[in-house]
Design a protein around this motif. Structure first.
Motif, short mmCIF file in Angstrom:
data_model
loop_
_atom_site.label_atom_id
_atom_site.label_comp_id
_atom_site.label_asym_id
_atom_site.label_seq_id
_atom_site.Cartn_x
_atom_site.Cartn_y
_atom_site.Cartn_z
N THR A 21 64.73 -0.45 36.97
CA THR A 21 65.44 -1.07 38.03
C THR A 21 65.21 -0.11 39.27
O THR A 21 65.12 -0.83 40.18
N GLU A 22 65.24 1.10 39.15
CA GLU A 22 65.08 2.01 40.14
C GLU A 22 63.86 1.76 40.58
O GLU A 22 63.43 1.84 41.93
N ALA A 23 62.64 1.90 39.80
CA ALA A 23 61.24 1.63 40.31
C ALA A 23 61.22 0.32 40.94
O ALA A 23 60.12 0.25 41.82
N ARG A 24 61.91 -0.72 40.88
CA ARG A 24 61.68 -2.06 41.50
C ARG A 24 62.39 -1.70 42.88
O ARG A 24 62.27 -2.92 43.60
N GLY A 25 63.04 -0.91 43.04
CA GLY A 25 63.87 -0.68 44.43
C GLY A 25 65.10 -0.81 44.55
O GLY A 25 65.69 -1.13 45.62
N ALA A 26 66.03 -1.04 43.43
CA ALA A 26 67.45 -1.43 43.61
C ALA A 26 68.17 -0.09 44.12
O ALA A 26 67.77 1.01 43.62
#
Length: 233
Positions: free
Chosen positions: A131-136
């Motif tokens: 999720t963090e890698a996707r920019g959340a």
């Protein structure tokens, strides 16, 4: 993290179903010092987005999170959140990756923050990293009320600590009392979410004030109260 924003943020979830009571609780929470307000999922399910609009407009200057727990069709929900003047919207980590990606992208374009809720996913730590890698901008560790009631939350703080250590974005955590809130802050939670049982207390104004003051006291000495927008950057 913005130096003008101090953690932990206290987010009060308006998890009631009656509009008049919800509006009264929102005012009580703000007067008690809440940093963020949440249009709770029970309220939305019983009153719809029209009811959410009325609730948000009752305290228009607050940083409102709307707990839509989006599972599909991100565009309509992010656009609805923007139209309601909500500042943050929840997306379920159980939704397809395409849904999460779209919500994050649309939220960034619309100026609406996205909190990805890890509730009931098989591997919360791995999902938090993805999720963090996707920019959340935010993730949430969430143990449900049924799990809490049946004693299935004994490892919640350990899970929170693992998620916090796995990501650099702020992590929110739903705490049920001051003791759990303290443990969550010590584990690294940046946002403490509280609704029940406090919002059903007989002296709700006093109980909310005591709770919020206690959680704010966990801030490192010298930190200031969060800025009105309540946004981490």
């Amino acid at each position: 993290m913005n130096p003008h924003i101090a953690a932990p943020i206290v987010q009060i979830a308006i998890d009631v179903t009656e509009p008049a009571r919800a509006i009264a609780l929102a005012h009580s929470a703000m007067e008690a010092g809440a940093d963020w307000l949440e249009v709770g999922k029970p309220f939305i399910e019983f009153n719809g987005l029209a009811g959410a609009r009325e609730l948000i407009q009752s305290v228009p200057d607050a940083y409102w999170l709307i707990d839509l727990m989006v599972i599909a069709g991100s565009r309509r929900y992010v656009e609805a959140a923007k139209g309601l003047n909500a500042r943050n919207v929840t997306v379920s980590a159980l939704s397809p990756e395409a849904t999460v990606d779209e919500a994050i992208t649309l939220g960034r374009e619309a100026g609406v923050d996205v909190t990805v809720d890890l509730f009931n996913v098989a591997d919360p730590v791995a999902q938090a990293r993805r999720t963090e890698a996707r920019g959340a901008p935010y993730v949430m560790v969430h143990i449900g009320v049924d799990q809490k009631r049946l004693g299935g939350d004994e490892h919640a703080i350990d899970l929170l600590r693992k998620v916090v250590n796995a990501v650099s974005v702020p992590v929110s955590f739903a705490a049920y009392d001051v003791e759990e809130a303290r443990a969550a802050v010590e584990a690294g939670a940046s946002i403490i979410v509280q609704g029940e049982p406090l919002i059903s207390a007989q002296d709700v104004d006093g109980v909310l004030r005591d709770y919020i003051d206690a959680v704010h006291a966990f801030r490192p000495r010298g930190d200031s109260k969060p800025a009105p927008e309540g946004k981490f950057v």
